[in-house]
Design an enzyme around this catalytic site. Structure first.
Site, PDB file in Angstrom:
ATOM      1  N   ASP A  81      -1.340  15.490  15.426  1.00 36.02           N
ATOM      2  CA  ASP A  81      -0.379  16.278  16.201  1.00 36.02           C
ATOM      3  C   ASP A  81      -1.089  17.422  16.912  1.00 36.02           C
ATOM      4  O   ASP A  81      -2.135  17.894  16.458  1.00 36.02           O
ATOM      5  CB  ASP A  81       0.701  16.844  15.281  1.00 36.02           C
ATOM      6  CG  ASP A  81       1.579  15.759  14.679  1.00 36.02           C
ATOM      7  OD1 ASP A  81       1.755  14.717  15.347  1.00 36.02           O
ATOM      8  OD2 ASP A  81       2.074  15.946  13.546  1.00 36.02           O
ATOM      9  N   TYR A 105       3.530   2.051  16.916  1.00 30.53           N
ATOM     10  CA  TYR A 105       4.847   2.661  17.097  1.00 30.53           C
ATOM     11  C   TYR A 105       5.837   1.654  17.677  1.00 30.53           C
ATOM     12  O   TYR A 105       5.880   1.430  18.889  1.00 30.53           O
ATOM     13  CB  TYR A 105       4.733   3.879  18.028  1.00 30.53           C
ATOM     14  CG  TYR A 105       3.848   4.952  17.464  1.00 30.53           C
ATOM     15  CD1 TYR A 105       4.370   5.977  16.684  1.00 30.53           C
ATOM     16  CD2 TYR A 105       2.462   4.921  17.676  1.00 30.53           C
ATOM     17  CE1 TYR A 105       3.545   6.946  16.127  1.00 30.53           C
ATOM     18  CE2 TYR A 105       1.633   5.885  17.125  1.00 30.53           C
ATOM     19  CZ  TYR A 105       2.184   6.890  16.350  1.00 30.53           C
ATOM     20  OH  TYR A 105       1.366   7.846  15.798  1.00 30.53           O
ATOM     21  N   ARG A 144      -5.040  10.327  16.097  1.00 33.93           N
ATOM     22  CA  ARG A 144      -5.310  11.439  17.005  1.00 33.93           C
ATOM     23  C   ARG A 144      -4.897  12.754  16.356  1.00 33.93           C
ATOM     24  O   ARG A 144      -5.607  13.755  16.429  1.00 33.93           O
ATOM     25  CB  ARG A 144      -4.556  11.250  18.319  1.00 33.93           C
ATOM     26  CG  ARG A 144      -4.955  12.250  19.397  1.00 33.93           C
ATOM     27  CD  ARG A 144      -3.872  12.423  20.439  1.00 33.93           C
ATOM     28  NE  ARG A 144      -2.705  13.127  19.897  1.00 33.93           N
ATOM     29  CZ  ARG A 144      -1.618  13.397  20.593  1.00 33.93           C
ATOM     30  NH1 ARG A 144      -1.520  12.974  21.840  1.00 33.93           N
ATOM     31  NH2 ARG A 144      -0.609  14.054  20.040  1.00 33.93           N
ATOM     32  N   PHE A 183      12.864  14.209  10.188  1.00 33.41           N
ATOM     33  CA  PHE A 183      11.535  13.639  10.367  1.00 33.41           C
ATOM     34  C   PHE A 183      11.565  12.596  11.484  1.00 33.41           C
ATOM     35  O   PHE A 183      10.674  12.542  12.344  1.00 33.41           O
ATOM     36  CB  PHE A 183      11.083  13.017   9.040  1.00 33.41           C
ATOM     37  CG  PHE A 183       9.641  12.602   8.992  1.00 33.41           C
ATOM     38  CD1 PHE A 183       8.694  13.152   9.845  1.00 33.41           C
ATOM     39  CD2 PHE A 183       9.219  11.644   8.077  1.00 33.41           C
ATOM     40  CE1 PHE A 183       7.367  12.763   9.792  1.00 33.41           C
ATOM     41  CE2 PHE A 183       7.895  11.244   8.020  1.00 33.41           C
ATOM     42  CZ  PHE A 183       6.973  11.809   8.882  1.00 33.41           C
ATOM     43  N   TYR A 237      -3.651  13.874   6.122  1.00 35.94           N
ATOM     44  CA  TYR A 237      -4.534  14.943   6.613  1.00 35.94           C
ATOM     45  C   TYR A 237      -3.666  15.879   7.431  1.00 35.94           C
ATOM     46  O   TYR A 237      -3.055  15.464   8.421  1.00 35.94           O
ATOM     47  CB  TYR A 237      -5.595  14.283   7.501  1.00 35.94           C
ATOM     48  CG  TYR A 237      -6.828  15.085   7.838  1.00 35.94           C
ATOM     49  CD1 TYR A 237      -7.846  15.251   6.902  1.00 35.94           C
ATOM     50  CD2 TYR A 237      -7.009  15.611   9.109  1.00 35.94           C
ATOM     51  CE1 TYR A 237      -9.013  15.916   7.229  1.00 35.94           C
ATOM     52  CE2 TYR A 237      -8.172  16.290   9.450  1.00 35.94           C
ATOM     53  CZ  TYR A 237      -9.174  16.439   8.494  1.00 35.94           C
ATOM     54  OH  TYR A 237     -10.330  17.102   8.834  1.00 35.94           O
ATOM     55  N   HIS A 274       3.716  -1.112   3.793  1.00 39.45           N
ATOM     56  CA  HIS A 274       3.097   0.195   3.546  1.00 39.45           C
ATOM     57  C   HIS A 274       4.226   1.198   3.305  1.00 39.45           C
ATOM     58  O   HIS A 274       5.085   1.397   4.165  1.00 39.45           O
ATOM     59  CB  HIS A 274       2.256   0.629   4.749  1.00 39.45           C
ATOM     60  CG  HIS A 274       1.522   1.912   4.540  1.00 39.45           C
ATOM     61  ND1 HIS A 274       0.399   2.012   3.737  1.00 39.45           N
ATOM     62  CD2 HIS A 274       1.749   3.168   5.027  1.00 39.45           C
ATOM     63  CE1 HIS A 274      -0.036   3.259   3.754  1.00 39.45           C
ATOM     64  NE2 HIS A 274       0.769   3.980   4.520  1.00 39.45           N
ATOM     65  N   GLU A 328       1.319   5.591   0.691  1.00 37.43           N
ATOM     66  CA  GLU A 328       0.809   6.828   1.283  1.00 37.43           C
ATOM     67  C   GLU A 328       1.235   8.017   0.446  1.00 37.43           C
ATOM     68  O   GLU A 328       2.395   8.137   0.045  1.00 37.43           O
ATOM     69  CB  GLU A 328       1.323   6.997   2.712  1.00 37.43           C
ATOM     70  CG  GLU A 328       0.835   8.300   3.365  1.00 37.43           C
ATOM     71  CD  GLU A 328       1.353   8.481   4.771  1.00 37.43           C
ATOM     72  OE1 GLU A 328       0.910   7.713   5.648  1.00 37.43           O
ATOM     73  OE2 GLU A 328       2.197   9.379   4.992  1.00 37.43           O
ATOM     74  N   SER A 334       0.867  -1.172   0.000  1.00 29.95           N
ATOM     75  CA  SER A 334       0.000   0.000   0.000  1.00 29.95           C
ATOM     76  C   SER A 334       0.907   1.226   0.000  1.00 29.95           C
ATOM     77  O   SER A 334       2.078   1.145   0.383  1.00 29.95           O
ATOM     78  CB  SER A 334      -0.935   0.005   1.215  1.00 29.95           C
ATOM     79  OG  SER A 334      -0.213  -0.174   2.419  1.00 29.95           O
TER      80      SER A 334
END
Length: 306
Positions: free
Chosen positions: A113, A152, A111, A223, A53, A273, A21, A19
């Site tokens: 940031d 995580y 959730r 990052f 998003y 992913h 992103e 998949s």
């Protein structure tokens, strides 16, 4: 030792599934790059493609437009990211319903940031969903969506301990999460130790490793620092001195990513992913090494007459 539940034999191994992103474009030039990358990767027949998003819902409209276009113009299965930040439950529910109306059946529930930025204290929006597990439950109440959540291997940067981070994952599963996609990592042993911990907690949804092909080492390291992912010294050493040598850097990046995914494959992982950063070539090459081959896209079905 990692459970054999996560390390199937070669004979019983499932087909490889990938998949991808993407993030919604900010400019016309970025939009061209995005759709060129989607066109390049689509023939690999990914299980789904997700669209991020922005913090505080800052890309809400662009995310929706990108996902809606994927539904209209491709045969791909889009998954829209959605967060709890800076919105009431009613506003978030309206976004969920708009995705359903657009034909989206998969949401990545996060959730998000803190509205003030990474590193600041997270404050739930008054009247909003307080936690990602609450968001998962809310999405499931609205429609029969697949819901993916985050995981995580090195714990969420705000979690006091890995055990408490696993509590949060268990809560998301109890609320209906169908799968978890991990934060990227560069040490595969971290991932397998995490799987052991997950299984010991009775969490048995699929845990899909998130892979970040290193397009730019400095950017990836920054990052990683923000997200709590470790960067091994050996990885820094491989890119040392290549800041101005783009051609060699690309070759090293391909070798590093190939080494990681082929080791995961050899150890029984069949789902991957990829965080594409809206760039296709390196991800395409890695998928080729995994054994995937392009399949011509089937024509979209004709829309029924009104």
């Amino acid at each position: 030792m990692v459970s054999t539940a996560f390390r199937p034999s070669r004979e019983s191994r499932r087909p490889i599934r990938v998949s991808f992103e993407f993030f919604p474009p900010k400019t016309a030039e970025m939009e061209e790059t995005l759709w060129s990358s989607i066109e390049r990767l689509a023939p690999l027949q990914p299980s789904f493609v997700s669209v991020t998003y922005g913090a505080g819902g800052s890309t809400r409209e662009r995310t929706h437009n990108t996902v809606a276009r994927l539904v209209r113009e491709t045969s791909l299965k889009p998954a829209a990211h959605l967060t709890c930040v800076a919105a009431t439950q009613g506003e978030v529910d309206d976004v969920v319903r708009s995705y359903w109306d657009a034909g989206v059946r998969h949401i990545v529930a996060l959730r998000g940031d803190p509205a003030e930025g990474v590193g600041t204290a997270y404050q739930p929006h008054p009247g909003g969903y307080a936690r990602s597990c609450d968001l998962v439950a809310g999405i499931k109440r609205i429609g029969d969506f697949q819901v993916s959540v985050s995981a995580y291997p090195e714990r969420h940067p705000e979690a006091p301990s890995l055990d408490q981070d696993l509590d949060a994952l268990k809560a998301k599963v109890d609320c209906g999460a169908d799968r978890a996609i991990t934060q990227f990592f560069f040490d595969n042993d971290l991932f397998f130790r995490y799987l052991d911990r997950v299984q010991s907690r009775g969490i048995n949804i699929p845990i899909i490793p998130g892979i970040l092909p290193v397009q730019n080492f400095k950017q990836a390291a920054n990052f990683a620092r923000r997200t709590g992912a470790s960067v091994p010294d050996w990885l820094a050493a491989r890119f040392d001195g290549l800041e101005d040598d783009v051609a060699t850097r690309k070759l090293v990046a391909a070798a590093v990513a190939a080494e990681q995914v082929l080791d995961l494959l050899d150890r029984g992982v069949t789902d991957f992913h990829f965080y594409t950063m809206n760039r296709a070539d390196l991800v395409y090459a890695i998928c080729h090494l995994l054994g995937l081959r392009a399949v011509p896209a089937a024509p979209l079905p004709e829309k029924a007459a009104a």
